[in-house]
Design a protein around this motif. Structure first.
Motif, PDB file in Angstrom:
ATOM      1  N   LEU A   1       0.440  -1.305   0.397  1.00 39.56           N
ATOM      2  CA  LEU A   1      -0.018   0.316  -0.043  1.00 39.56           C
ATOM      3  C   LEU A   1       1.053   1.102  -0.281  1.00 39.56           C
ATOM      4  O   LEU A   1       0.702   2.253  -1.074  1.00 39.56           O
ATOM      5  N   LEU A   2       1.830   1.296   0.302  1.00 40.37           N
ATOM      6  CA  LEU A   2       2.294   2.007   0.805  1.00 40.37           C
ATOM      7  C   LEU A   2       3.573   2.505  -1.011  1.00 40.37           C
ATOM      8  O   LEU A   2       2.987   3.671  -1.183  1.00 40.37           O
ATOM      9  N   VAL A   3       3.697   1.619  -1.402  1.00 41.64           N
ATOM     10  CA  VAL A   3       4.106   1.750  -2.732  1.00 41.64           C
ATOM     11  C   VAL A   3       3.080   2.458  -3.604  1.00 41.64           C
ATOM     12  O   VAL A   3       3.795   3.036  -4.183  1.00 41.64           O
ATOM     13  N   GLU A   4       2.149   1.610  -3.402  1.00 41.87           N
ATOM     14  CA  GLU A   4       0.660   2.161  -3.987  1.00 41.87           C
ATOM     15  C   GLU A   4       0.913   4.015  -3.961  1.00 41.87           C
ATOM     16  O   GLU A   4       0.382   4.687  -5.194  1.00 41.87           O
ATOM     17  N   ILE A   5       1.030   4.441  -2.690  1.00 40.70           N
ATOM     18  CA  ILE A   5       1.026   5.871  -2.611  1.00 40.70           C
ATOM     19  C   ILE A   5       1.620   6.489  -2.649  1.00 40.70           C
ATOM     20  O   ILE A   5       1.077   7.231  -3.410  1.00 40.70           O
ATOM     21  N   LEU A   6       2.331   5.596  -3.197  1.00 39.21           N
ATOM     22  CA  LEU A   6       3.662   6.530  -2.866  1.00 39.21           C
ATOM     23  C   LEU A   6       3.440   6.759  -4.251  1.00 39.21           C
ATOM     24  O   LEU A   6       3.833   7.956  -5.053  1.00 39.21           O
ATOM     25  N   LEU A   7       3.320   6.190  -5.529  1.00 31.75           N
ATOM     26  CA  LEU A   7       3.080   5.969  -6.904  1.00 31.75           C
ATOM     27  C   LEU A   7       2.162   6.535  -7.510  1.00 31.75           C
ATOM     28  O   LEU A   7       2.452   8.169  -8.053  1.00 31.75           O
ATOM     29  N   LEU A   8       1.013   6.944  -6.459  1.00 31.06           N
ATOM     30  CA  LEU A   8      -0.041   7.768  -6.832  1.00 31.06           C
ATOM     31  C   LEU A   8       0.321   8.393  -6.887  1.00 31.06           C
ATOM     32  O   LEU A   8      -0.545  10.024  -7.224  1.00 31.06           O
TER      33      LEU A   8
ATOM     34  N   ALA B   1       6.593  14.303   1.009  1.00 29.53           N
ATOM     35  CA  ALA B   1       6.944  13.942   2.222  1.00 29.53           C
ATOM     36  C   ALA B   1       5.598  14.156   3.115  1.00 29.53           C
ATOM     37  O   ALA B   1       5.319  13.560   3.918  1.00 29.53           O
ATOM     38  N   ILE B   2       4.647  14.738   2.680  1.00 30.59           N
ATOM     39  CA  ILE B   2       3.071  15.338   3.827  1.00 30.59           C
ATOM     40  C   ILE B   2       2.351  13.561   3.833  1.00 30.59           C
ATOM     41  O   ILE B   2       2.175  13.206   3.913  1.00 30.59           O
ATOM     42  N   VAL B   3       2.339  13.451   1.898  1.00 35.10           N
ATOM     43  CA  VAL B   3       1.774  12.057   1.819  1.00 35.10           C
ATOM     44  C   VAL B   3       2.908  11.083   2.099  1.00 35.10           C
ATOM     45  O   VAL B   3       1.619   9.964   2.763  1.00 35.10           O
ATOM     46  N   LEU B   4       3.302  11.059   2.487  1.00 35.75           N
ATOM     47  CA  LEU B   4       4.005  10.253   3.880  1.00 35.75           C
ATOM     48  C   LEU B   4       3.749   9.641   4.581  1.00 35.75           C
ATOM     49  O   LEU B   4       3.800   8.989   5.377  1.00 35.75           O
ATOM     50  N   VAL B   5       4.282  11.358   5.605  1.00 35.12           N
ATOM     51  CA  VAL B   5       3.700  11.828   6.938  1.00 35.12           C
ATOM     52  C   VAL B   5       2.111  10.325   7.202  1.00 35.12           C
ATOM     53  O   VAL B   5       1.890   9.931   7.585  1.00 35.12           O
ATOM     54  N   VAL B   6       0.958  10.971   6.378  1.00 35.26           N
ATOM     55  CA  VAL B   6      -0.451  10.858   6.205  1.00 35.26           C
ATOM     56  C   VAL B   6      -0.312   9.376   6.440  1.00 35.26           C
ATOM     57  O   VAL B   6      -1.084   8.937   6.915  1.00 35.26           O
ATOM     58  N   CYS B   7       0.451   8.203   5.166  1.00 34.70           N
ATOM     59  CA  CYS B   7       0.498   7.144   5.275  1.00 34.70           C
ATOM     60  C   CYS B   7       1.460   6.108   6.779  1.00 34.70           C
ATOM     61  O   CYS B   7       0.502   5.325   7.035  1.00 34.70           O
ATOM     62  N   LEU B   8       2.377   6.961   6.793  1.00 30.16           N
ATOM     63  CA  LEU B   8       2.834   6.702   8.219  1.00 30.16           C
ATOM     64  C   LEU B   8       2.313   7.176   9.692  1.00 30.16           C
ATOM     65  O   LEU B   8       1.928   5.622  10.054  1.00 30.16           O
ATOM     66  N   ALA B   9       0.952   7.596   9.314  1.00 35.63           N
ATOM     67  CA  ALA B   9       0.387   7.444   9.664  1.00 35.63           C
ATOM     68  C   ALA B   9      -0.718   6.334  10.578  1.00 35.63           C
ATOM     69  O   ALA B   9      -1.062   6.455  11.101  1.00 35.63           O
ATOM     70  N   GLN B  10      -1.328   6.397   8.933  1.00 37.65           N
ATOM     71  CA  GLN B  10      -2.135   5.454   8.904  1.00 37.65           C
ATOM     72  C   GLN B  10      -1.648   4.489   9.371  1.00 37.65           C
ATOM     73  O   GLN B  10      -2.101   3.664  10.151  1.00 37.65           O
ATOM     74  N   ASN B  11      -0.668   3.914   9.466  1.00 38.39           N
ATOM     75  CA  ASN B  11       0.176   2.446   9.607  1.00 38.39           C
ATOM     76  C   ASN B  11       0.577   2.700  11.556  1.00 38.39           C
ATOM     77  O   ASN B  11       0.425   1.464  11.849  1.00 38.39           O
ATOM     78  N   VAL B  12       0.828   4.132  12.387  1.00 39.61           N
ATOM     79  CA  VAL B  12       0.675   3.622  13.343  1.00 39.61           C
ATOM     80  C   VAL B  12      -0.906   3.343  13.974  1.00 39.61           C
ATOM     81  O   VAL B  12      -0.384   2.618  14.850  1.00 39.61           O
ATOM     82  N   GLN B  13      -1.479   4.309  13.887  1.00 40.67           N
ATOM     83  CA  GLN B  13      -2.906   3.662  13.341  1.00 40.67           C
ATOM     84  C   GLN B  13      -3.553   2.396  13.507  1.00 40.67           C
ATOM     85  O   GLN B  13      -3.698   1.360  14.613  1.00 40.67           O
ATOM     86  N   ALA B  14      -2.916   1.349  12.891  1.00 41.37           N
ATOM     87  CA  ALA B  14      -3.144  -0.518  12.420  1.00 41.37           C
ATOM     88  C   ALA B  14      -2.588  -0.604  13.477  1.00 41.37           C
ATOM     89  O   ALA B  14      -3.180  -1.717  13.995  1.00 41.37           O
ATOM     90  N   LEU B  15      -1.438  -0.450  13.669  1.00 39.04           N
ATOM     91  CA  LEU B  15      -0.262  -0.420  14.884  1.00 39.04           C
ATOM     92  C   LEU B  15      -1.067  -0.873  15.943  1.00 39.04           C
ATOM     93  O   LEU B  15      -1.124  -1.775  16.907  1.00 39.04           O
TER      94      LEU B  15
END
Lengths: 231, 374, 826
Positions: free
Chosen positions: C260-267, C319-333
């Motif tokens: 998903l991370l790769v996908e969102i980064l590509l997108l 960078a913002i997109v990445l932060v958004v994704c990471l936030a998602q992962n943290v939440q998932a964790l």
């Protein structure tokens, strides 16, 4: 073609009903020249494989789709194909659906943000019925202890029971059920079907049941096989 | 203050470029291809459609002294050009250049009064270049001024050529004093001219193409120089010899001519050589003057000499072979190590050179119009 | 580092991506949102950069620099220029020609002469004091911007001189700008150096504005992040089924996350690049329209931010997109951990975790934020407080709407109304992030509008007071100002119909507090001054110099000043020499209040007078005391003397001629205040327009974001609106329900944005500005503008309704799959 005879005044009369779709440049006749009569208390099983027009027929019978040909008379209201799309007709159909026709789908019959009881009350009030007995209906359908639950907090079978409670709470003249047990396991499906036939018989309303299940179809008084008809 | 200066800097730098370029474009006319740069960007080709004509030098034109030391307002371009091969007290070679250019924007007959200074006229623009080359390092500065207000100008007799506080002035004893000051370096030199001016080409008319375009051109080829050079806060004495060119024209590079290579040589034999070529796609136009130690100078026709680039610094050839078979000259002309690009508004190469081969000696070379030079 | 092979990865990728093959519209919406968010931020950032650059350049253009004057007072000519140049000084001419009528002002410059300005200025990035032309250093420095000699206002000085022949000599002035020589003694004795300025110094004002712009730029970034986060969450919610299925097939959740991370980064990359391009295009369009009208005071191109790097924008957004994704992962964790720790926790509660984190947290956050904002004595603290309050509001707003709707639903007896209210609650929660983004955007627009309007009104008024006189005549060095004052007083026409006063500027001393209290009666309980007292205790104060501003006689030009605080009849007392006035900066710093006694030392003379009034003095940090000219001791040495004159029925040339004769100088420097006013107005107009454009763009894009999100949300709810139709509502009735929902949502978020916006205005005007610059602006609110915002929110709601209307028509929607009916559907 299973056209039944009836001693009582017909609730539903369908004559020469036709519906076609344009598909890949060709016109596909889904329904053509369909004739149907149903009296109060009678039940009709609507059979046929997917795409044979079961859902289309049900949609036409509650005014959500317009036929291309024919004539529908329902609870004393008459609709001809050429005029059924007009505004006043829409109003009449809406009133019919609100007060006389109950519809049960395979799933998602409930508003997710409302409790089971509120769903039933909403439906009853729309039909002009008092909402005092809504809890009773849930009890009658075996989920009396779940009235304050939300749809996502109960099982699929319980949701379908609640859907039946909603339909019966509005005291309909006609119930259109589209695979009401289609997404349930065999045992639950049987229980829900039992409830459906039981309450239908008790309330004396007519029922049109679209189903793949021939055992279920066999429990209906009449049977209409759209696959044979369309062929 | 620094902020303010930067603002002004940017503004004026650009504005100066725009004015000079627009002048050049104006002169170039619409038909001219943009890649033909004149010498130091000054003379572009001519469309001749000016209402007030510029005078065109031609064969038969003669030099007149001392008037020709002064400006020629009805000619488009002219310059006073000193190059000098000097040495410090330690024997370290020093190259010095000073040039003052005048470029007319409108021609003015010599008989006509110049416009009033109060009107800040822009009939002519002046440009001065100064450079010092020492120990492989090249320093360059340039100045601009409009003519006719007194900020820059030239007077023939006694000779006085100036732009701001840079000036070349004839002293009461006849010697010339050249003063140049920049915030970082400067020089103050005394020039003692020996011998008479040497007229190039046809008694001063120097052809610049086979079809007859050319300029008026003479040189002082033997100048003893002594003076002071200030650099890095230190002042040291320098001495040596120089070469002074005086040239004017209204017409210089033809369409198709890409640039020019010019050489002025002091041979240890006592002879002097001036040689140049105007480069074009199919070779070029060569010319020169042989100035024997004694006797009359001789104009060298195009077929009397050959110039071959042998080595390069970037896109600029800094090593040349010059052959003048008639005088048994076959020499290599080499710039010292380093880059000698005068990186002004119109960049070009100006470096001292050393002579080896059939003869030894020193001199200066000036190379313009090389692509890839900044 | 992936723990599975590339082919596995691509397999998994294609499986996960197949969701979007089936639902291309969802992918499109996702990409569109990233693009829009990028466009928003890039556009705003671009505009801010431009506002900053244009303000900076205007400031530089108007900044003081040096010029030369003749010691003998004679006007400068070309001969002076030549003399100075030939003396080796770097001077350049500046010939101003004021053309009559609509012609306006032209400035003739000599680009050829100004080469020395380039040589003496330190070259950027080049430490070498000398210019040595090696190939490495041979690149010429690029000029900062490209001026054009197109008469706007610069032309070649020869053209200006030509034009000057046809206008009155008083409308032509030649100045010689100079790079100060080192050492200063190199200046020829006949000349002296003075300041050269083109207009009022706007430096402080500009700084204040830029600071606020920065704060707003940060807010925009926050809004952008919120939008991105909401998009990402939406995408995740839509694909929950696929993830569950994959996990059932034994794919590790971490593997899914990586894909998903790769996908969102590509997108993101695919959407960010056109977004940046569009943002720049947008900024160009927005600024281009009015840029022409205001074009370039001093030929300053509006488009100064042009050279800004594309990569910066792209990198920031990524960078913002990445932060958004990471936030998602943290939440998932967090979710996974929580699920492991306590199986009994209802899944729903956990899912809602990220959307509405701990609503109860909002209250303490807001309380702390509000308190800090009120009491903080440093800028970072105030900014921190703003962040706290915004966070609290962001958490609370959707919750508040949901809670309100739940209460309403409970109260109502009408089942349909009950449904409507519960549905509103669902929307408020599901659309929390875009809603909060819209709320922030609305609050920001509101604050910026108020701030800009206040700035405009205040400065206009203040400038109007300060430049009340039509003309301003400088007293030349060596000339007697008192003689001139006597002469002016003796002019009957001027006395009858005109106004004038003499101005003397200099320095006065305030004694040290320890030896000699400056205030006999400090009003410590004055609430206005209370906060500044916290900055430094009185005993710390040392003897200090303040600017002295002496005026007299008191004319209507003065009495029209509006004062921040004053006793009774302040100007009468001032005219009688009974008291002094101080500027706001001094009052805040000292602190001083009206009625306090101020002890001043003027050229060894002690002066003790009460403070009669405090006046606003924008644009500079210095403290200043205003006294009546008559109080000045004879031995006082002025730094600057001038006259402000409104000639009335008399002719200004008559006055200047008279003064010329009196002073025996060839020309008098007369400044037309109208022109200075125009100059200042132009500087501010440009900045204000840019700022308004910036906030407008933010609002529009936040609205579009909500529109898209609302549309996507309603698509998932379409079945239920169909259900209403099945239950007997006509299409029109269903649409009415839909419209009610959308409008209630947007209107309530607008209502919630109002207090936040007003509070933000207050913080900007009353906290940030005084802390940063020592002076405050009046606070004002503009309810008319609130109404406009209300209309905007109604339009957003209507747009959502219209979008849905097309969805409701046509073929009958299918109910969403059974699996997605679990989860946070309600």
């Amino acid at each position: 073609m299973g056209q039944g005879t009836s001693v009582t005044e017909p609730l539903l009369k369908v004559r020469g009903l036709g519906k076609h779709f344009a598909s890949a440049g060709q016109t596909v006749n889904v329904l053509s020249g369909l004739e149907l009569t149903l009296a109060p208390g009678e039940s009709l099983a609507l059979m046929g494989r997917s795409g044979s027009g079961k859902s289309t027929l049900l949609n036409i019978l509650c005014g959500l789709e317009q036929p291309d040909a024919g004539f529908v008379s329902i609870a004393g209201e008459h609709f001809a194909a050429d005029s059924s799309a007009s505004g006043p007709n829409q109003q009449r159909w809406a009133m019919l659906r609100r007060q006389r026709i109950g519809v049960v789908f395979q799933e998602a019959n409930l508003m997710p943000a409302l409790s089971l009881l509120d769903n039933v009350r909403l439906r009853a009030r729309l039909a002009g019925q008092s909402d005092q007995h809504c809890g009773d209906w849930l009890k009658r359908l075996g989920i009396g202890e779940l009235t304050q639950r939300y749809p996502d907090q109960v099982s699929g079978g319980q949701r379908q029971r609640a859907a039946l409670a909603m339909v019966f709470a509005m005291r309909p003249s006609l119930i259109l059920a589209d695979e009401p047990t289609g997404s349930l396991d065999v045992r639950t499906a049987l229980e829900v079907a039992d409830e459906l036939f039981h309450q239908q018989a008790a309330s004396g309303c007519a029922l049109i049941l679209a189903t793949h299940d021939s055992a279920l179809a066999a429990r209906c008084g009449q049977r209409l096989d759209l696959a044979q008809m369309g062929a | 203050m620094i902020k303010t200066q930067n603002w002004l800097t940017g503004f004026f730098q650009k504005a100066a470029t725009l004015v000079l370029l627009s002048v050049s474009v104006l002169l170039a006319g619409c038909s001219q291809e943009s890649d033909t740069g004149g010498f130091a960007g000054l003379a572009q080709a001519i469309d001749g459609s000016q209402s007030e004509p510029f005078l065109q030098p031609g064969p038969g034109d003669r030099l007149r002294f001392p008037d020709d030391w002064g400006p020629h307002p009805q000619h488009r371009i002219e310059w006073w050009y000193l190059t000098a091969n000097l040495k410090t007290a330690d024997g370290e070679p020093v190259g010095v250049q000073w040039t003052q250019f005048r470029q007319a924007i409108e021609p003015r007959p010599a008989s006509e009064e110049p416009p009033a200074a109060e009107l800040w006229p822009l009939q002519a623009a002046w440009m001065a270049h100064a450079a010092v080359s020492l120990e492989g390092e090249h320093r360059f500065a340039e100045k601009f001024a409009r003519g006719d207000i007194g900020q820059a100008g030239a007077v023939a007799n006694p000779l006085d050529i100036w732009l701001d506080d840079w000036r070349l002035t004839q002293q009461p004893d006849g010697a010339l004093r050249l003063q140049v000051n920049t915030p970082q370096w400067g020089y103050d030199l005394l020039l003692r001219v020996q011998g008479e001016p040497v007229a190039h080409g046809d008694q001063g008319f120097s052809a610049k193409s086979a079809s007859g375009e050319g300029s008026m051109y003479f040189s002082l080829v033997d100048i003893a120089i002594s003076g002071e050079l200030t650099l890095k806060g230190e002042t040291q004495t320098v001495a040596g010899r120089g070469w002074f060119d005086r040239e004017w024209s209204s017409q210089f590079l033809k369409a198709g001519q890409q640039g020019w290579d010019w050489f002025a040589l002091h041979l240890d034999s006592g002879d002097k050589v001036m040689a140049f070529q105007l480069r074009q796609q199919d070779g070029g136009f060569l010319s020169g003057t042989w100035i024997p130690e004694s006797g009359e100078s001789v104009a060298l026709p195009p077929d009397a000499l050959s110039l071959t680039p042998l080595g390069f610094s970037g896109a600029t050839p800094n090593l040349w072979r010059l052959q003048i078979p008639q005088y048994q000259v076959d020499i290599n002309l080499a710039a010292p190590a380093g880059s000698y690009i005068n990186n002004g508004l119109f960049p070009y190469w100006e470096s001292p050179l050393s002579v080896s081969g059939s003869h030894s000696g020193e001199g200066y070379m000036e190379l313009t119009g090389y692509r890839g030079s900044p | 580092m992936f723990l599975f092979s590339a082919s596995q990865f691509s397999n998994l990728f294609s499986v996960l991506f197949s969701h979007y093959r089936r639902h291309p519209l969802q992918l499109l919406a996702l990409a569109l949102m990233i693009m829009l968010a990028t466009m928003l931020w890039t556009g705003v950032n671009h505009l801010t950069t431009q506002a900053r650059a244009s303000l900076g350049q205007s400031e530089q253009a108007a900044a003081a620099r040096s010029q030369l004057e003749r010691v003998d007072g004679q006007a400068l000519t070309v001969a002076d220029f030549v003399t100075l140049r030939r003396a080796g000084l770097c001077v350049t001419p500046w010939l101003e020609v004021e053309r009559p009528g609509q012609g306006g002002r032209l400035v003739g410059v000599d680009p050829l002469a100004a080469g020395c300005f380039a040589q003496t200025a330190p070259a950027a990035g080049n430490n070498s004091p000398e210019r040595i032309d090696s190939p490495e250093s041979s690149k010429k420095p690029e000029p900062a911007w490209t001026p054009v000699l197109n008469g706007d206002p610069f032309i070649d000085i020869s053209e200006a001189a030509e034009l000057a022949q046809n206008v009155a000599p008083s409308n032509v002035s030649l100045s010689l700008l100079i790079v100060p020589p080192e050492p200063a003694s190199a200046l020829p004795a006949d000349y002296r150096m003075t300041g050269f300025s083109l207009g009022p110094d706007t430096g402080e004002l500009g700084d204040s504005f830029l600071l606020n712009l920065d704060a707003l730029g940060f807010l925009v970034l926050l809004i952008t992040a919120l939008l991105l986060r909401s998009v990402y969450q939406l995408g995740m919610a839509q694909r929950r089924d696929s993830f569950a299925l994959l996990q059932r097939f034994g794919v590790m959740p971490s593997a899914i996350n990586r894909v998903l991370l790769v996908e969102i980064l590509l997108l993101a990359l695919l959407s960010v690049v056109p977004g940046v391009w569009l943002g720049r295009l947008l900024a160009g369009t927005v600024s281009g329209g009015f840029g022409q009208a205001l074009d370039s005071l001093f030929d300053t191109p509006l488009y100064a931010g042009q050279s800004e790097n594309w990569l910066t924008s792209i990198a920031t957004m990524m960078a913002i997109v990445l932060v958004v994704c990471l936030a998602q992962n943290v939440q998932a964790l967090l979710l996974r951990t929580a699920a492991v720790l306590s199986f009994a926790l209802p899944a729903k509660l956990l899912t809602g975790f990220g959307v509405r984190p701990w609503p109860w947290l909002a209250l303490p956050l807001a309380a702390i934020g509000l308190a800090v904002a009120l009491l903080a004595q440093s800028l970072p603290l105030v900014f921190f407080a703003v962040a706290l309050v915004f966070a609290a509001t962001g958490i609370a707003a959707p919750f508040a709407i949901a809670a309100l709707s739940a209460t309403l639903a409970r109260k109502t007896r009408e089942p349909l109304a009950c449904w409507r209210h519960t549905e509103l609650g669902v929307m408020a929660r599901r659309l929390a992030l875009p809603l909060v983004a819209l709320q922030f955007a609305l609050a920001m627009v509101l604050a910026v509008q108020a701030l800009v309007t206040v700035f405009e009104v205040t400065f206009d008024e203040w400038l109007g007071q300060r430049l009340a006189a039509d003309y301003f005549i400088e007293v030349p060095a060596g000339a007697s100002a008192n003689a001139a004052a006597q002469w002016l007083a003796a002019q009957p026409e001027l006395a009858q119909s005109g106004d004038w006063h003499q101005v003397v500027r200099g320095v006065a001393q305030l004694p040290a507090a320890a030896n000699d209290p400056a205030m006999a009666d400090p009003k410590m309980d004055n609430p206005k001054m209370a906060d500044s007292k916290m900055a430094g205790s009185k005993t710390d104060r040392k003897a200090q110099s303040v600017d002295l501003f002496a005026l007299g006689p008191v004319s209507p030009l003065l009495t029209m000043w509006s004062l921040q605080a004053a006793g009774d009849q302040p100007w009468q007392g001032f005219a009688a020499g009974e008291g002094v006035m101080v500027n706001e900066q001094l009052a805040r710093r000292y602190p001083l209040a009206v009625g306090d006694t101020l002890v001043l030392t003027l050229a060894n003379t002690r002066l003790e007078r009460p403070v009669l009034a405090i006046y606003a003095d924008y644009g500079r940090p210095a403290g200043e005391v205003l006294i009546n000219l008559e109080l000045l001791p004879d031995e006082f040495v002025p730094v600057f003397e001038s006259f402000s004159i409104s000639p009335g029925a008399s002719d200004i040339t008559m006055i200047t001629d008279g003064l010329q004769r009196l002073w025996q100088v060839e020309s008098v420097r007369v400044r037309d205040n109208k022109r200075i006013r125009e100059l200042a107005d132009a500087v501010f107009d440009q900045t204000f327009l840019l700022t308004r454009a910036m906030t407008f763009v933010t609002l529009v894009l936040a609205a579009v974001a909500l529109l898209i999100m609302g549309w996507v949300f309603f698509s998932t709810r379409a079945w239920y609106f169909r259900l209403l139709q099945v239950w007997g509502l006509t299409k029109r009735q269903v649409l009415a329900q839909l419209g009610w929902l959308a409008l209630t949502l947007t209107l309530s978020i607008t209502l919630l944005a109002l207090p936040l916006g007003v509070w933000l205005t207050w913080v900007l005007v009353h906290r940030i500005n005084p802390l940063a610059f020592g002076w405050s602006l009046p606070m004002a609110i503009y309810p008319g503008f609130w109404l406009q915002l209300g209309v905007v929110s109604v339009l957003i709601g209507l747009s959502i309704t219209l979008l849905m209307r097309s969805q409701l028509g046509g073929s009958s929607p299918k109910p969403v799959s059974a699996a997605s009916l679990r989860g946070d559907e309600r």
